[in-house]
Design an enzyme around this catalytic site. Sequence first.
Site, short mmCIF file in Angstrom:
data_model
loop_
_atom_site.label_atom_id
_atom_site.label_comp_id
_atom_site.label_asym_id
_atom_site.label_seq_id
_atom_site.Cartn_x
_atom_site.Cartn_y
_atom_site.Cartn_z
N GLU A 90 64.69 -0.65 71.04
CA GLU A 90 63.59 -0.80 70.07
C GLU A 90 62.88 -2.12 70.37
O GLU A 90 63.51 -3.15 70.50
CB GLU A 90 64.14 -0.78 68.64
CG GLU A 90 63.15 -1.18 67.56
CD GLU A 90 61.84 -0.40 67.55
OE1 GLU A 90 61.85 0.84 67.48
OE2 GLU A 90 60.77 -1.06 67.64
N THR A 130 57.98 2.95 62.07
CA THR A 130 56.86 2.96 61.12
C THR A 130 57.36 3.32 59.73
O THR A 130 57.00 2.69 58.73
CB THR A 130 55.81 4.02 61.55
OG1 THR A 130 55.43 3.76 62.90
CG2 THR A 130 54.61 4.01 60.65
N ASP A 136 60.37 -3.50 68.40
CA ASP A 136 60.02 -4.30 67.21
C ASP A 136 61.17 -4.28 66.20
O ASP A 136 62.12 -4.99 66.35
CB ASP A 136 58.72 -3.78 66.59
CG ASP A 136 57.54 -3.98 67.51
OD1 ASP A 136 57.55 -4.95 68.28
OD2 ASP A 136 56.61 -3.15 67.48
N HIS A 156 67.47 22.84 31.26
CA HIS A 156 66.37 22.68 30.32
C HIS A 156 66.49 21.33 29.62
O HIS A 156 67.60 20.94 29.28
CB HIS A 156 66.39 23.79 29.27
CG HIS A 156 65.29 23.65 28.26
ND1 HIS A 156 63.98 23.92 28.55
CD2 HIS A 156 65.32 23.20 26.96
CE1 HIS A 156 63.24 23.69 27.47
NE2 HIS A 156 64.03 23.25 26.50
N TYR A 184 64.01 -2.01 63.86
CA TYR A 184 64.69 -0.73 63.65
C TYR A 184 64.14 -0.07 62.39
O TYR A 184 63.83 -0.75 61.42
CB TYR A 184 66.21 -0.94 63.55
CG TYR A 184 66.77 -1.41 64.86
CD1 TYR A 184 66.88 -0.53 65.94
CD2 TYR A 184 67.13 -2.74 65.06
CE1 TYR A 184 67.33 -0.96 67.17
CE2 TYR A 184 67.60 -3.19 66.28
CZ TYR A 184 67.69 -2.29 67.34
OH TYR A 184 68.12 -2.72 68.56
P1 FAD Z 1 58.01 5.65 64.51
O1 FAD Z 1 58.55 5.54 63.16
O2 FAD Z 1 56.59 5.24 64.73
O3 FAD Z 1 58.96 4.79 65.45
C1 FAD Z 1 58.68 4.59 66.81
C2 FAD Z 1 59.37 3.32 67.26
O4 FAD Z 1 59.28 3.23 68.67
C3 FAD Z 1 58.71 2.04 66.72
O5 FAD Z 1 59.68 1.27 66.05
C4 FAD Z 1 58.19 1.33 67.97
O6 FAD Z 1 58.29 -0.08 67.87
C5 FAD Z 1 59.14 1.87 69.03
N1 FAD Z 1 58.60 1.83 70.40
C6 FAD Z 1 57.41 2.30 70.85
N2 FAD Z 1 57.32 2.12 72.20
C7 FAD Z 1 58.48 1.53 72.59
C8 FAD Z 1 58.98 1.11 73.83
N3 FAD Z 1 58.28 1.27 74.96
N4 FAD Z 1 60.21 0.52 73.87
C9 FAD Z 1 60.93 0.35 72.76
N5 FAD Z 1 60.52 0.75 71.53
C10 FAD Z 1 59.31 1.33 71.46
N6 FAD Z 1 56.13 10.47 56.58
C11 FAD Z 1 56.82 11.15 55.64
O7 FAD Z 1 57.55 12.10 55.99
N7 FAD Z 1 56.75 10.82 54.32
C12 FAD Z 1 55.98 9.79 53.89
O8 FAD Z 1 55.94 9.51 52.69
C13 FAD Z 1 55.24 9.05 54.85
N8 FAD Z 1 54.47 8.02 54.46
C14 FAD Z 1 53.79 7.30 55.41
C15 FAD Z 1 52.98 6.25 54.98
C16 FAD Z 1 52.26 5.51 55.90
C17 FAD Z 1 51.41 4.35 55.41
C18 FAD Z 1 52.38 5.82 57.29
C19 FAD Z 1 51.64 5.00 58.31
C20 FAD Z 1 53.16 6.86 57.72
C21 FAD Z 1 53.88 7.63 56.78
N9 FAD Z 1 54.67 8.71 57.16
C22 FAD Z 1 55.34 9.43 56.21
C23 FAD Z 1 54.80 9.11 58.58
C24 FAD Z 1 56.13 8.56 59.18
O9 FAD Z 1 56.14 7.16 59.05
C25 FAD Z 1 56.24 8.97 60.64
O10 FAD Z 1 56.11 10.37 60.74
C26 FAD Z 1 57.60 8.56 61.21
O11 FAD Z 1 57.76 7.17 61.15
C27 FAD Z 1 57.70 9.03 62.66
O12 FAD Z 1 58.92 8.60 63.21
P2 FAD Z 1 59.06 8.36 64.77
O13 FAD Z 1 60.49 7.99 65.00
O14 FAD Z 1 58.50 9.48 65.53
O15 FAD Z 1 58.12 7.11 65.10
#
Ligand code: FAD
Length: 474
Positions: free
Chosen positions: A39, A46, A41, A450, A43
């Site tokens: 990772e 997003t 940034d 209920h 753990y």
């Molecule tokens: P991410 O959570 O984006 O994680 C990807 C990780 O990969 C990051 O930590 C990044 O730093 C890392 N990374 C990238 N490139 C590299 C690299 N080359 N080397 C090492 N690390 C790397 N979804 C819901 O289901 N319910 C909600 O209520 C909801 N609310 C949200 C609210 C907001 C404001 C936002 C922006 C999104 C929301 N989402 C919600 C969507 C949800 O956050 C994402 O669908 C989810 O985080 C996706 O998970 P992921 O593991 O695919 O990616």
Amino acid sequence: MVVGDIATGTEVLIIGGGPGGYVAAIRAGQLGLDVTLVEKDAYGGTCLNDGCIPSKALIHGTNLAHEVNNAEAMGIHARADVDLKGLVGWKDGVVDQLTSGVEKLCKANGVNLVQGRAEFVDENTARVAHGGEGQGSETIEFEHAIVATGSRPIQLPGLEFDGEHILSSKDVLDLDELPDSMVVVGGGYIGMELSTVLAKLGCEVTVVEMLDDILPGYQDDVTRIVRGRAEELGVEFTFGEAAQGWEEVGGQARVTTETEDGETFEYDADKVLVAVGRQAVTDTVASEAAGLEPNDAGFLETDHQARTDVEHIFAVGDVAGEPMLAHKAYKEGHVAAEVIAGEPAALDYQAVPAAVFTDPEIGTVGMTESEAEEAGFDPIVGEMPLRASGRALTLGTDEGFVRIVADEETKFVLGAQIVSPDASELIAEVGLAIEMGAQLEDIAATIHTHPTLSEAVGEAAANARGEATHTLNR
Ligand code: FAD
Ligand code: NAD
């Protein structure tokens, strides 16, 4: 290998520690695989740091204050003043607790955690740059890889994020002072959830949406209730105008918009939130070096087992395509880990729920009536309006409904649309029904506590059977 590199090897290399990556890592660890999770940034990705969790924490805090301030009809006369710094500080504490929990869970399941940015060198090798000056790097040979690099907000040309006037959702979640006014570009998930928070805190909000309604993809009678409630909270909407650019005028941002016919308009506000969708992150990993080619929409396409075109490389979560939801990322992470471990796992998207945490909330799963028709079913629909729910009235609300869609012939449950407080929770019952191949009778005959909102789910199913007792049958 680069001079100064350490060389290591792993059975499964997972790139990205968000919901897709960390769940894949934990599951792979449980299955006895040798796993390395990289990772760059924080753990939790997003979801935990800049998305689901912080936004829902702010929504909860804001709702609490708003309810207290609007309870005169219940004989409650009180004034809750929100200290935004305090609220954001509490939210940060929730985030810290969860992100440190992710690290602990990974370690407890034998996952090797590496902090740094991973880039493919070729189909079986990645290099990890360990962050700051002098931190060194590491070359990792892997048998399998899972790309879980997530997504980032789309930058709108002419309205690029600057952290001062033009804000991303992450910036808004970290505000320590409430702006007097905000233009919100995009009336989608983020635009609607955060507009509701801002309006409840007392900010003047104008939503600029290029389509003719909020929340694309949701049915009209669903969006009508949420839009109407937002308007009651003071949110102004403008539809059919696309934001094009901005300029600073007297310390404020003046946003320009344009209609399809070329007519232009201007909106002034202290700050602008741009929430016009998110795009997959593939550029951080040099995906091409491993032979991975994103599709035209920027996603890494996968098969029913989360496998990319490169046999031993998988992609999960936002980088692998819509819907960009954390629970969809969890599921894909799970499946990818199990497939790598040799288990007969596969993805099935027929019951992926979605929730929008507006006021009231929206919860959906499976098919709508028209989707069921398109899929060749002969749908029957049952509904329970919240005005007939005792529990809804005791919560001070009567706007919303539970709708269940089923197949006329077999009575199998196909989907549901719920607009209600806690719709995000209520939808789980229908998701389970679809997963289990339940029929309307299974839900209708289940004894619901209920008085609860969940009774409305049972009543909607009974209504589809012409047997509802607390609402008129259709
Ligand atoms: P991410 O959570 O984006 O994680 C990807 C990780 O990969 C990051 O930590 C990044 O730093 C890392 N990374 C990238 N490139 C590299 C690299 N080359 N080397 C090492 N690390 C790397 N979804 C819901 O289901 N319910 C909600 O209520 C909801 N609310 C949200 C609210 C907001 C404001 C936002 C922006 C999104 C929301 N989402 C919600 C969507 C949800 O956050 C994402 O669908 C989810 O985080 C996706 O998970 P992921 O593991 O695919 O990616
Ligand atoms: P979105 O796709 O939900 O909405 C973007 C909106 O912006 C659309 O309505 C679109 O028509 C509009 N738009 C695009 N360009 C525009 C322009 N130039 N001017 C005016 N309007 C414009 O995207 P989002 O709100 O940024 O959210 C991104 C993703 O994050 C969501 O699709 C969802 O997958 C995820 N998310 C989920 C939740 C949840 O599950 N509760 C909450 C927040 C975010």
